[in-house]
Motif scaffolding. Structure first.
Motif, mmCIF file in Angstrom:
data_model
loop_
_atom_site.group_PDB
_atom_site.id
_atom_site.type_symbol
_atom_site.label_atom_id
_atom_site.label_comp_id
_atom_site.label_asym_id
_atom_site.label_seq_id
_atom_site.Cartn_x
_atom_site.Cartn_y
_atom_site.Cartn_z
ATOM 1 N N SER A 4 44.911 43.502 35.713
ATOM 2 C CA SER A 4 44.134 43.942 36.881
ATOM 3 C C SER A 4 43.515 42.750 37.608
ATOM 4 N N PHE A 5 42.995 41.791 36.830
ATOM 5 C CA PHE A 5 42.392 40.608 37.450
ATOM 6 C C PHE A 5 43.453 39.731 38.112
ATOM 7 N N LEU A 6 44.621 39.606 37.486
ATOM 8 C CA LEU A 6 45.707 38.845 38.108
ATOM 9 C C LEU A 6 46.165 39.517 39.401
ATOM 10 N N THR A 7 46.204 40.845 39.396
ATOM 11 C CA THR A 7 46.553 41.583 40.614
ATOM 12 C C THR A 7 45.594 41.239 41.743
ATOM 13 N N THR A 8 44.316 41.193 41.421
ATOM 14 C CA THR A 8 43.298 40.873 42.418
ATOM 15 C C THR A 8 43.531 39.501 43.039
ATOM 16 N N ILE A 9 43.832 38.513 42.209
ATOM 17 C CA ILE A 9 44.065 37.154 42.706
ATOM 18 C C ILE A 9 45.310 37.103 43.588
ATOM 19 N N PHE A 10 46.407 37.704 43.114
ATOM 20 C CA PHE A 10 47.650 37.679 43.887
ATOM 21 C C PHE A 10 47.500 38.427 45.207
ATOM 22 N N PHE A 11 46.826 39.580 45.185
ATOM 23 C CA PHE A 11 46.611 40.325 46.426
ATOM 24 C C PHE A 11 45.750 39.531 47.407
ATOM 25 N N SER A 12 44.778 38.790 46.892
ATOM 26 C CA SER A 12 43.919 37.987 47.756
ATOM 27 C C SER A 12 44.716 36.883 48.443
ATOM 28 N N GLY A 237 52.031 40.374 42.633
ATOM 29 C CA GLY A 237 50.855 41.230 42.693
ATOM 30 C C GLY A 237 51.141 42.651 42.259
ATOM 31 N N VAL A 238 52.164 43.259 42.843
ATOM 32 C CA VAL A 238 52.502 44.641 42.495
ATOM 33 C C VAL A 238 53.049 44.712 41.074
ATOM 34 N N GLY A 239 53.753 43.656 40.625
ATOM 35 C CA GLY A 239 54.231 43.640 39.248
ATOM 36 C C GLY A 239 53.077 43.707 38.259
ATOM 37 N N CYS A 240 52.030 42.895 38.480
ATOM 38 C CA CYS A 240 50.844 42.946 37.626
ATOM 39 C C CYS A 240 50.106 44.275 37.788
ATOM 40 N N TYR A 241 50.101 44.787 39.010
ATOM 41 C CA TYR A 241 49.450 46.068 39.300
ATOM 42 C C TYR A 241 50.097 47.202 38.494
ATOM 43 N N GLN A 242 51.415 47.236 38.481
ATOM 44 C CA GLN A 242 52.121 48.266 37.720
ATOM 45 C C GLN A 242 51.926 48.069 36.226
ATOM 46 N N LEU A 243 51.873 46.827 35.771
ATOM 47 C CA LEU A 243 51.612 46.554 34.358
ATOM 48 C C LEU A 243 50.229 47.050 33.963
ATOM 49 N N ALA A 244 49.254 46.860 34.848
ATOM 50 C CA ALA A 244 47.900 47.339 34.566
ATOM 51 C C ALA A 244 47.857 48.863 34.501
ATOM 52 N N PRO A 255 39.022 49.919 41.089
ATOM 53 C CA PRO A 255 37.786 49.203 41.422
ATOM 54 C C PRO A 255 37.896 47.695 41.231
ATOM 55 N N ILE A 256 38.641 47.258 40.211
ATOM 56 C CA ILE A 256 38.829 45.819 40.014
ATOM 57 C C ILE A 256 39.657 45.243 41.155
ATOM 58 N N VAL A 257 40.753 45.931 41.512
ATOM 59 C CA VAL A 257 41.606 45.469 42.609
ATOM 60 C C VAL A 257 40.844 45.511 43.932
#
Length: 310
Positions: A4-12, A237-244, A255-257
């Motif tokens: 979830s935190f990696l998703t946040t960074i990649f999306f940013s 980003g979406v890859g980490c998002y789906q993993l989360a 909420p984290i994203v």
């Protein structure tokens, strides 16, 4: 939780690259280009190392992409020019999490602990404080409310896409497939690509033609940002998002994203030199506190119960 935190960074990072590519190529063209590039990259991963277009979750992932990538992103692009990026992102991020948690609870029976809900509320409050517009918006009431409706549509798209991804992972597990994040993102982006193409063609047909000349080197200047956007957003980003979402309820992941706009403010300061406002810093700190508490919610809840002798 790490995903979830990696998703946040990649999306940013994706937001920063998207803004630069849109300035060079135009918003809709840049959006379609990044989806096409991401589809190729994810297809290479899924067919060489993943499960390709197989598994019981494929129909659900496809519909998730149609709703999340397609309807959600199209609604967001409808809100941006009407109510601005701050309010559009605020509505999207702060509505998506509770809607997803409610739908997942009603449909999939996923329960979220009270301590998780409190931490998620703290995160969303921080996002709201940081991103809320500073002054009254100088647009007509009609334009404002149309923009708000588009923002709500964007939130519903993001929430629906997240819940459908959770359902897709459940369906895949029932058929004996363990779908990795890259494959899930690929199966999802296929539906998103089709919706993006349809939306792009409809907008091209309805918008008036502009005779202003376009720079001949715009693709040469914009391609690097399109590639970076495709890698950071729809691919990694979406890859980490789906993993989360495979292991964590959407009411906790979203909420984290949702803090990604705050991380974007920080990254913009270091990359573009844009100084954040005091309120953005305070809201960001509040959201970070909520994220830290959410990460250690189980240990914190155990400590509280021990102190209260529950």
């Amino acid at each position: 939780m790490l995903a979830s935190f990696l998703t946040t960074i990649f999306f940013s990072l994706s937001v920063i690259f998207a803004a630069r590519s849109a300035r060079v190529l135009g918003g809709q063209t840049a959006n379609l280009a990044r989806i096409c590039v991401a589809t190729v990259l994810l297809a290479m991963w899924a067919h060489l190392f993943g499960q390709g277009l197989h598994g019981g979750g494929l129909p659900w992932f496809f519909v998730s992409g149609v709703i999340g990538f397609g309807l959600g992103d199209m609604s967001l692009f409808g809100a941006l020019p009407r109510i601005g990026p701050r309010l559009a992102i605020l509505i999207t991020q702060c509505l998506a999490a509770p809607v997803a948690a409610l739908v997942e609870w009603l449909w999939l029976g996923t329960n979220v602990r009270a301590v998780d809900l409190v931490c998620a509320t703290i995160i969303l409050a921080g996002v709201a404080i940081a991103l809320a517009p500073d002054h009254g918006m100088e647009v007509s009431k009609r334009t404002f409310w149309i923009g708000v409706l588009f923002g709500v549509g964007s939130a519903l798209g993001q929430a629906g896409g997240a819940v459908l991804s959770r359902k897709a992972n459940e369906a895949a597990a029932l058929t004996g497939y363990v779908i990795d994040g890259g494959t899930a993102a690929y199966q999802r982006v296929v539906g998103g690509l089709l919706m993006t193409i349809v939306g792009f063609l409809l907008i091209r047909r309805t918008q008036p033609k502009v005779d202003a000349p376009k720079p001949e080197d715009r693709w040469e200047r914009g391609s690097i940002f399109v590639l970076a956007n495709a890698l950071a957003g729809p691919t990694l980003g979406v890859g980490c998002y789906q993993l989360a979402l495979r292991s964590t309820p959407s009411g906790i992941v979203l909420p984290i994203v949702a803090t990604s706009p705050l991380v974007t403010i920080i990254l913009s300061f270091f990359i573009d030199g844009t100084r954040p406002s005091r309120r953005a810093v305070l809201g960001g700190l509040l959201a970070v506190v909520g994220a830290v508490l959410l990460k250690d919610a189980q240990a914190n809840w155990w400590l509280v119960r021990k102190c209260l002798n529950i």
